[in-house]
Design an enzyme around this catalytic site. Sequence first.
Site, PDB file in Angstrom:
ATOM      1  N   THR A   1       0.827  -1.206   0.000  1.00 39.84           N
ATOM      2  CA  THR A   1       0.000   0.000   0.000  1.00 39.84           C
ATOM      3  C   THR A   1       0.860   1.254   0.000  1.00 39.84           C
ATOM      4  O   THR A   1       1.994   1.243   0.516  1.00 39.84           O
ATOM      5  CB  THR A   1      -0.902   0.010   1.251  1.00 39.84           C
ATOM      6  OG1 THR A   1      -1.543   1.276   1.385  1.00 39.84           O
ATOM      7  CG2 THR A   1      -0.106  -0.238   2.525  1.00 39.84           C
ATOM      8  N   ASP A   2       0.325   2.336  -0.538  1.00 40.78           N
ATOM      9  CA  ASP A   2       1.033   3.613  -0.482  1.00 40.78           C
ATOM     10  C   ASP A   2       1.130   4.155   0.943  1.00 40.78           C
ATOM     11  O   ASP A   2       1.929   5.050   1.222  1.00 40.78           O
ATOM     12  CB  ASP A   2       0.379   4.648  -1.404  1.00 40.78           C
ATOM     13  CG  ASP A   2      -1.099   4.896  -1.120  1.00 40.78           C
ATOM     14  OD1 ASP A   2      -1.658   4.290  -0.187  1.00 40.78           O
ATOM     15  OD2 ASP A   2      -1.705   5.696  -1.858  1.00 40.78           O
ATOM     16  N   GLU A   3       0.361   3.593   1.876  1.00 42.45           N
ATOM     17  CA  GLU A   3       0.392   4.086   3.252  1.00 42.45           C
ATOM     18  C   GLU A   3       1.730   3.861   3.933  1.00 42.45           C
ATOM     19  O   GLU A   3       2.042   4.517   4.931  1.00 42.45           O
ATOM     20  CB  GLU A   3      -0.743   3.457   4.071  1.00 42.45           C
ATOM     21  CG  GLU A   3      -2.118   3.862   3.587  1.00 42.45           C
ATOM     22  CD  GLU A   3      -3.218   3.524   4.560  1.00 42.45           C
ATOM     23  OE1 GLU A   3      -2.990   3.640   5.781  1.00 42.45           O
ATOM     24  OE2 GLU A   3      -4.312   3.151   4.105  1.00 42.45           O
TER      25      GLU A   3
ATOM     26  N   TYR B   1      -1.258  -0.356  11.216  1.00 45.13           N
ATOM     27  CA  TYR B   1      -1.506  -1.046   9.949  1.00 45.13           C
ATOM     28  C   TYR B   1      -0.377  -0.805   8.958  1.00 45.13           C
ATOM     29  O   TYR B   1       0.222  -1.742   8.415  1.00 45.13           O
ATOM     30  CB  TYR B   1      -2.830  -0.592   9.335  1.00 45.13           C
ATOM     31  CG  TYR B   1      -2.926  -0.887   7.860  1.00 45.13           C
ATOM     32  CD1 TYR B   1      -2.901  -2.202   7.391  1.00 45.13           C
ATOM     33  CD2 TYR B   1      -3.000   0.148   6.921  1.00 45.13           C
ATOM     34  CE1 TYR B   1      -2.951  -2.473   6.031  1.00 45.13           C
ATOM     35  CE2 TYR B   1      -3.059  -0.125   5.563  1.00 45.13           C
ATOM     36  CZ  TYR B   1      -3.028  -1.433   5.125  1.00 45.13           C
ATOM     37  OH  TYR B   1      -3.070  -1.700   3.785  1.00 45.13           O
TER      38      TYR B   1
ATOM     39  N   LYS C   1       2.549  -3.348   7.269  1.00 44.28           N
ATOM     40  CA  LYS C   1       2.744  -3.560   5.832  1.00 44.28           C
ATOM     41  C   LYS C   1       4.169  -3.187   5.416  1.00 44.28           C
ATOM     42  O   LYS C   1       4.769  -3.864   4.563  1.00 44.28           O
ATOM     43  CB  LYS C   1       1.729  -2.749   5.036  1.00 44.28           C
ATOM     44  CG  LYS C   1       0.287  -3.227   5.188  1.00 44.28           C
ATOM     45  CD  LYS C   1       0.090  -4.655   4.676  1.00 44.28           C
ATOM     46  CE  LYS C   1       0.148  -4.738   3.168  1.00 44.28           C
ATOM     47  NZ  LYS C   1      -0.137  -6.113   2.678  1.00 44.28           N
TER      48      LYS C   1
END
Length: 345
Positions: free
Chosen positions: A125-127, A150, A154
Site C-alpha cells: 500500500t502507499d500508506e 496497519y 505492511k
Amino acid sequence: MKVLVTGGAGFIGSSFIRYVLRNREDIEIVNFDKLTYAGNLRNLEEVSTDPRYAFVRGDIAEPDHVGAVFQQHHPEVVVNFAAETHVDRSIEDTTPFLRTNVAGTQCLLEQSRRSGITKFIQISTDEVYGSLGTQGAFREDTPLDPSSPYSASKASADIWTLSYFKTFGFPALVTRCSNNYGPFQFPEKLIPVLVTNAMEGRMLPIYGDGLNVREWIFADEHSRAVLMALDLGRAGEVYNIGSGHEKTNLEVVREVLRIMGKPESLIQFVKDRPGHDRRYAIDCSKIQREWGWQSAVGFGAGLAETIAWYQSRQDWIQGIKDASYLSYYDRMYTRRDETLSRLNR
C-alpha cells in the site's frame, strides 16, 4: 500456470481472481483464505464452478496450513493479498496486524522459498510512505515512514519480502497501490460506508475537516496491474500502482451524493482518528515506462459503477451488516468524543 492467491475472498483479492479468470485461460487459481470478517466467498460466486478455481480455507500465519496447501496444490506463483487492512481496527487492536501482516508474510515467504516458487508478489500500500505535503508524489525510492500500526505492519512485510530477494535470491517483488474502490468492498472503508449509509438515509461520517487527500483506483484496474506484475515484474523490485485521480474526502462524499441524488445535509464531520495522514499520491511512471501502464477508468465512471452495484446488491449488504459490524460502526463513529460540525451547504 498455477497461482496461489492468499486472501482471495477479500475485496481486492477476489477482484484479482475474477479478473484473471475472465482474461487468462492459461492460469489456474488456488484461493487460500482464513475467512475473517472481511473474507466472503459470495464475492466469488461467479467463478466458484470454474474448473480452474479451487478454494482452501487456512491461515497464512499457521505453518501447517501453509505447508498443506503447497503440498496439495503445488503452486508455481504466490500473490499475497492476505492482510488485516483497516487503519481504525489497527488502532483498536494491533495484535492481528502483527500476526497476519508480518508473521504471516514471513511464513509464506519461507514455505515459498523451500518449494521453489518462481515468483512471489507482495501486495502492499502507499500508506507505508507516510504523509505527503501539498506537492509531489510517492516514488518507489521514497523512504518508508508509516504512521499507523496497519501501515507499519505492511512496511515490515515489504522489508521481509525484499530481504528474501537480497539474502536468498528469492524471486520476490512488491507492489504498492493507492486507495482501491469498487464492488464487493466491505463497508468499513470510506466509499462503501458513504454509499450504503446514503442508501439507508443515514448520516455520512467524515473524519476531521474532510480535506485529507487520497488517490483512488478502481479495483479492476489494480487487478490488471497485478497481472502485469505477474508477467513483467522483476525480482527485487518495488512497483507503485496508481491512477492519478486525487480527491479530498469532501470531494468524494459530494460526488457520491450527487450521483445518488441525496442532499449534502447528510454529511457529518466526526472527530479525526489518530495519526491520520494528510495526503497520498502515487508516482507510477516506473510501470508506465516498463509495462506500458495507463489507467483507463475515470473516477466518476468507476464511482457510478460502484454505486450501481451496491444499489443492486441489497442482499450482499444485509449479509455483511450483522451485529458485529453494527457494534464496530457505533464505536468508530456514533460514540466518538465529539461531533465537530455538520455541513449544510
